[in-house]
Design an enzyme around this catalytic site. Structure first.
Site, PDB file in Angstrom:
ATOM      1  N   GLY B  54       1.753   7.129 -12.561  1.00 51.45           N
ATOM      2  CA  GLY B  54       1.433   7.375 -11.167  1.00 51.45           C
ATOM      3  C   GLY B  54       2.700   7.443 -10.336  1.00 51.45           C
ATOM      4  O   GLY B  54       3.748   6.934 -10.727  1.00 51.45           O
ATOM      5  N   SER B  55       2.618   8.090  -9.177  1.00 52.20           N
ATOM      6  CA  SER B  55       3.752   8.095  -8.250  1.00 52.20           C
ATOM      7  C   SER B  55       3.730   6.819  -7.410  1.00 52.20           C
ATOM      8  O   SER B  55       2.799   6.032  -7.480  1.00 52.20           O
ATOM      9  CB  SER B  55       3.702   9.334  -7.374  1.00 52.20           C
ATOM     10  OG  SER B  55       3.940  10.476  -8.162  1.00 52.20           O
ATOM     11  N   GLY B  56       4.788   6.636  -6.615  1.00 50.51           N
ATOM     12  CA  GLY B  56       4.917   5.429  -5.813  1.00 50.51           C
ATOM     13  C   GLY B  56       5.858   4.419  -6.453  1.00 50.51           C
ATOM     14  O   GLY B  56       6.091   3.356  -5.887  1.00 50.51           O
ATOM     15  N   HIS B  57       6.416   4.771  -7.620  1.00 52.47           N
ATOM     16  CA  HIS B  57       7.323   3.866  -8.334  1.00 52.47           C
ATOM     17  C   HIS B  57       8.758   4.376  -8.306  1.00 52.47           C
ATOM     18  O   HIS B  57       9.582   3.985  -9.132  1.00 52.47           O
ATOM     19  CB  HIS B  57       6.878   3.723  -9.788  1.00 52.47           C
ATOM     20  CG  HIS B  57       5.444   3.378  -9.953  1.00 52.47           C
ATOM     21  ND1 HIS B  57       4.874   2.297  -9.330  1.00 52.47           N
ATOM     22  CD2 HIS B  57       4.435   3.976 -10.649  1.00 52.47           C
ATOM     23  CE1 HIS B  57       3.580   2.243  -9.648  1.00 52.47           C
ATOM     24  NE2 HIS B  57       3.295   3.255 -10.429  1.00 52.47           N
ATOM     25  N   LYS B 105       3.629   3.223 -20.180  1.00 48.41           N
ATOM     26  CA  LYS B 105       3.480   1.890 -19.606  1.00 48.41           C
ATOM     27  C   LYS B 105       2.042   1.411 -19.868  1.00 48.41           C
ATOM     28  O   LYS B 105       1.095   2.201 -19.787  1.00 48.41           O
ATOM     29  CB  LYS B 105       3.770   1.906 -18.100  1.00 48.41           C
ATOM     30  CG  LYS B 105       5.200   2.355 -17.769  1.00 48.41           C
ATOM     31  CD  LYS B 105       5.646   2.051 -16.357  1.00 48.41           C
ATOM     32  CE  LYS B 105       4.760   2.575 -15.267  1.00 48.41           C
ATOM     33  NZ  LYS B 105       4.474   4.033 -15.343  1.00 48.41           N
ATOM     34  N   ASP B 110      -2.919   5.312 -18.032  1.00 52.59           N
ATOM     35  CA  ASP B 110      -1.736   5.909 -18.649  1.00 52.59           C
ATOM     36  C   ASP B 110      -1.880   5.936 -20.167  1.00 52.59           C
ATOM     37  O   ASP B 110      -1.571   6.944 -20.811  1.00 52.59           O
ATOM     38  CB  ASP B 110      -0.473   5.107 -18.283  1.00 52.59           C
ATOM     39  CG  ASP B 110       0.041   5.442 -16.895  1.00 52.59           C
ATOM     40  OD1 ASP B 110      -0.383   6.462 -16.318  1.00 52.59           O
ATOM     41  OD2 ASP B 110       0.879   4.674 -16.368  1.00 52.59           O
ATOM     42  N   HIS B 216       1.222  -1.626  -8.660  1.00 50.87           N
ATOM     43  CA  HIS B 216       0.276  -0.756  -7.967  1.00 50.87           C
ATOM     44  C   HIS B 216      -0.273  -1.405  -6.706  1.00 50.87           C
ATOM     45  O   HIS B 216      -1.399  -1.141  -6.289  1.00 50.87           O
ATOM     46  CB  HIS B 216      -0.871  -0.369  -8.905  1.00 50.87           C
ATOM     47  CG  HIS B 216      -0.392   0.433 -10.067  1.00 50.87           C
ATOM     48  ND1 HIS B 216      -0.211  -0.100 -11.308  1.00 50.87           N
ATOM     49  CD2 HIS B 216      -0.002   1.729 -10.155  1.00 50.87           C
ATOM     50  CE1 HIS B 216       0.248   0.839 -12.132  1.00 50.87           C
ATOM     51  NE2 HIS B 216       0.398   1.950 -11.455  1.00 50.87           N
TER      52      HIS B 216
END
Lengths: 334, 334
Positions: B54-57, B105, B110, B216
């Site tokens: 996911g994005s945001g990392h 991960k 995922d 998250h």
């Protein structure tokens, strides 16, 4: 105030200790002051670069000590200039036979203290000169403009010139050339909290932003309704392009930063529109830096810096640097 | 919600475009997906590394594409796994004759999507294998542990092994060796806001913190009164040292990061105590990374990662890398 600190007032000392512990291959700490020195400085024949200022702007300035950039960085307490004896000791610690160039951001306290220390060094026979960075176009009169993120381009280019063993006059010429061609402007989405004060530097509504801020948590020159990332990118670029009189066909180096508390996702969204906007104007991007460079504690926001470059400045921007925060060649996301 | 974005839901696409515009010398964007590929991949004879999530990392995962690390990074929507067709296309885009290692991960979405895509690639005759990173010691059962900041050490070491043209089995062995010896733990001082949700992921009092969070924006395994930087550093290190059964005389690589919204000043204050604490225990620090590596949007907080290293892993950690976020040799403050 929610911060990862121990006791307000200890934050600068402990941060500088942390930097020295993490990167002993790059820097050494002055035993007495919150000054970081390049491990191998002074280097015979190489002009030594000294800079610094209040803390809270990390990775500035300690993060820029190392090969190809600074020989010494003096860290004052948070948002407070380092003292004259502290700066004087830094100059003496790294002064080489080639002399010392002091890079000062245009804030009253910094200008007074760094100039005084430089004059004391001169009086002791150390060949010393200085430049003053004033890149913030939010202030109309150039003499009153603050030194903000564009300062890091001065460190980079003057540092590369010094690394080539150019004489002091030439290193100063390169630094001044950057200063003459660099402009920045910044917005804040949130204030920040100075640890010893314990409260936000200003109040801002949930749909408001400050435009034209400095780097000390001060209000901007104007308060506006929150704009989109694209609108902010265009606003900042427009003001800088106008002030620099940038023309179609010219080339620039760009810094987009997050002011301390804005994550990479948002920085890259801002960079995207900066890149598109410059391209639409026929301005070419030679170098892009995206990250944190000259921040205001945990403030959310962004600043854009544009430097008009020619072959000489491009070469210095891409020259090798090995500091805590900047390594080139290669991309830069400090 | 105060963010430098344009429209919630557009943030990932625009961020990936921004990364590709800023660093075209390093990455190219897939014309269809939010995937970034190393510009020169696939490289004959070199195992290709594929990761993502996911994005945001950010800077994970696109920031780690480039020489010495990843060949492809798939960015899902914020905090959402990339899709199977997206990952499958990434594997096909960078697959070399030497095969593909997928670094996953340990999150349900995922694991399902990356494994399914890897199996589809195998079915098409692409030599493909995978590893699953589960470094988060906040969760007692190893099988349920999440993959967090330690994942970046897997990217770095497996990437360096691949760059040496080791066969797929050997690159996988190196990746698994890192996974077996890396542990992380994280605290949050603030929640974060997913753009499409528009509200904080949890509520937290002004004197509270969450201990043992994932990446998250979820709550931790425990809520505590806010502790000092030193106490937090000791808490995180103690749990990791115990789990890794680290002994006096052993060597580690360290990551201290800020989770997205914590400035460098605080990260270095945390690093200072981590360094002191390890030294007091007789554990030697071989490599220190301080910065942002696997974050949670604008969340304030910190995570500590320790990797038990030997000569092989130290060599891979210090091997050349040229990515958007990590350049070695040299210090690392992504």
């Amino acid at each position: 105030m929610k911060k990862l600190i121990n006791k307000p007032g200890d934050e600068v000392k402990e941060m500088i200790e942390g930097m020295a512990l993490a990167f002993p291959q790059i820097v050494r700490k002055d035993p007495k002051w919150n000054n970081l020195y390049r491990r191998e400085s002074p280097i015979p024949g190489k002009v030594s670069l000294v800079s610094g200022g209040g803390s809270g702007h990390e990775p500035a300035h300690g993060g820029y000590v190392g090969k190809g950039m600074l020989d010494a960085a003096c860290a004052g307490e948070t948002f407070t200039s380092p003292t004259v004896p502290q700066i004087f000791d830094a100059i003496k610690a790294v002064a080489s036979d080639a002399g010392v160039l002091v890079i000062i951001k245009n804030f009253a306290g910094d200008v007074m203290n760094f100039q005084t220390a430089a004059k004391m060094a001169r009086a002791q026979g150390i060949k010393t000169d200085w430049v003053i960075v004033n890149d913030d176009v939010a202030i109309p009169e150039p003499a009153k403009r603050r030194g903000i993120a564009g300062t890091v381009f001065v460190h980079k280019c003057a540092g590369a010139a010094a690394e080539e063993l150019l004489p002091l006059e030439e290193v100063k010429r390169v630094a001044q050339k950057v200063i003459d061609n660099v402009r920045s402007m910044s917005v804040a989405l949130t204030p920040c909290v100075v640890p010893k004060a314990g409260k936000p530097t200003f109040e801002l509504g949930p749909d408001e932003m400050e435009v034209g801020i400095g780097i000390h948590g001060e209000k901007g020159v104007e308060r506006r309704k929150l704009m989109t990332a694209n609108e902010i990118a265009e606003l900042l670029c427009s003001r800088i392009i106008e002030d620099l009189k940038l023309d179609k066909g010219e080339e620039v180096a760009v810094i987009v930063q997050g002011n301390g508390g804005t994550p990479y996702m948002e920085k890259f969204i801002v960079y995207r529109r900066v890149h598109q906007f410059l391209t639409e104007k026929g301005i070419k991007i030679a170098v892009a830096w995206v990250g944190e460079f000259m921040t205001s504690l945990e403030m959310a926001g962004t600043s854009v810096t544009l430097l008009r470059v020619d072959e000489e400045l491009k070469r210095y921007l891409n020259a090798p640097a090995e500091t805590i925060a900047i390594h080139t060649p290669g991309p830069v996301t400090s």
